[in-house]
Design a protein around this motif. Structure first.
Motif, short mmCIF file in Angstrom:
data_model
loop_
_atom_site.label_atom_id
_atom_site.label_comp_id
_atom_site.label_asym_id
_atom_site.label_seq_id
_atom_site.Cartn_x
_atom_site.Cartn_y
_atom_site.Cartn_z
N ASP A 22 -41.16 7.47 14.39
CA ASP A 22 -39.74 7.10 14.42
C ASP A 22 -39.04 7.70 15.64
O ASP A 22 -38.38 7.00 16.41
N LYS A 26 -37.64 5.72 19.06
CA LYS A 26 -36.22 5.80 19.41
C LYS A 26 -36.05 6.38 20.82
O LYS A 26 -35.21 5.90 21.59
N ASN A 53 -25.82 3.16 15.02
CA ASN A 53 -25.14 2.92 13.76
C ASN A 53 -24.54 4.23 13.25
O ASN A 53 -25.27 5.10 12.80
N ASN A 112 -34.18 9.74 10.10
CA ASN A 112 -32.77 9.36 10.29
C ASN A 112 -31.85 10.58 10.28
O ASN A 112 -30.84 10.60 10.98
N ASP A 124 -30.84 2.35 16.07
CA ASP A 124 -31.53 1.19 15.51
C ASP A 124 -31.93 0.27 16.65
O ASP A 124 -31.25 0.21 17.67
N ASP A 127 -34.49 -5.94 15.48
CA ASP A 127 -33.49 -6.98 15.21
C ASP A 127 -34.21 -8.25 14.74
O ASP A 127 -34.85 -8.93 15.54
N PHE A 138 -32.51 -2.25 12.38
CA PHE A 138 -33.07 -1.11 11.68
C PHE A 138 -34.07 -0.42 12.59
O PHE A 138 -34.20 -0.77 13.76
N ASN A 139 -34.77 0.58 12.07
CA ASN A 139 -35.71 1.37 12.88
C ASN A 139 -36.95 1.69 12.07
O ASN A 139 -37.10 1.23 10.93
N ASP A 142 -36.16 3.50 8.73
CA ASP A 142 -35.66 2.56 7.73
C ASP A 142 -36.82 1.76 7.13
O ASP A 142 -36.84 1.49 5.93
#
Length: 178
Positions: A22, A26, A53, A112, A124, A127, A138-139, A142
């Motif tokens: 994650d 990112k 977000n 997160n 995030d 898409d 989201f990522n 998520d």
């Protein structure tokens, strides 16, 4: 190495793997894309779109003040992590699917939380959409939470309960004059 130690190592590796994947994904997005930039991967279906977000799932509470969001998300994150840790600790070792599911959820929650602590919001970038109808971005965290919850629900729906057989009760005998 004992079986229990190996199982706990696998669970910790899953949780850690979710967190690392994650955070690295990112980091890659932040370093290679501009905020709100979108790169189509599958036309009319999937893009990488860099957004931030400040709210919860689906942008809930995004319009709230920064102070409220920090306190709210800080307290709910601490509560969620304690709850997940307690569930994982109390879950019997034989509940392997349940333990894997909770480990994935835990990894996503930590991923997160790291964003919220570092940036005050979550990054995030995944898409999914059909033409102009977009699912909220989201990522990886998520995704791990969602997959973990789905597997946990399925696991609990089909879990066989070890219910002891009912012991028939002998009929009570009343003695005369009692």
């Amino acid at each position: 190495m004992s079986g229990a130690t190996l199982r706990n190592l696998v669970l910790a590796s899953l949780t850690g793997g979710v967190i690392v994947t994650d955070q690295l994904s990112k980091l890659h997005i932040v370093q290679t894309m501009r905020l709100h930039e979108s790169i189509p991967i599958i036309p009319n279906l999937f893009s990488l779109t860099y957004i931030r977000n400040p709210g919860a799932a689906f942008g809930l509470l995004a319009g709230s003040s920064n102070a409220f969001r920090m306190v709210f998300f800080g307290l709910t994150s601490i509560f969620a992590l304690v709850l997940l840790g307690t569930i994982l600790y109390r879950m019997p070792e034989r509940d392997w699917m349940g333990r894997l599911s909770v480990s994935a959820i835990l990894g996503g929650a930590v991923g997160n939380l790291i964003d919220r602590l570092r940036f005050g919001e979550v990054i995030d970038f995944l898409d999914v959409y059909i033409d102009n109808y977009h699912w909220p971005a989201f990522n990886v965290a998520d995704s791990a939470i969602t997959v973990g919850v789905i597997f946990l629900v399925i696991y609990f729906m089909f879990e066989k309960q070890d219910v002891p057989p009912a012991v028939p009760q002998a009929p009570s005998v009343q003695t005369p004059g009692a």
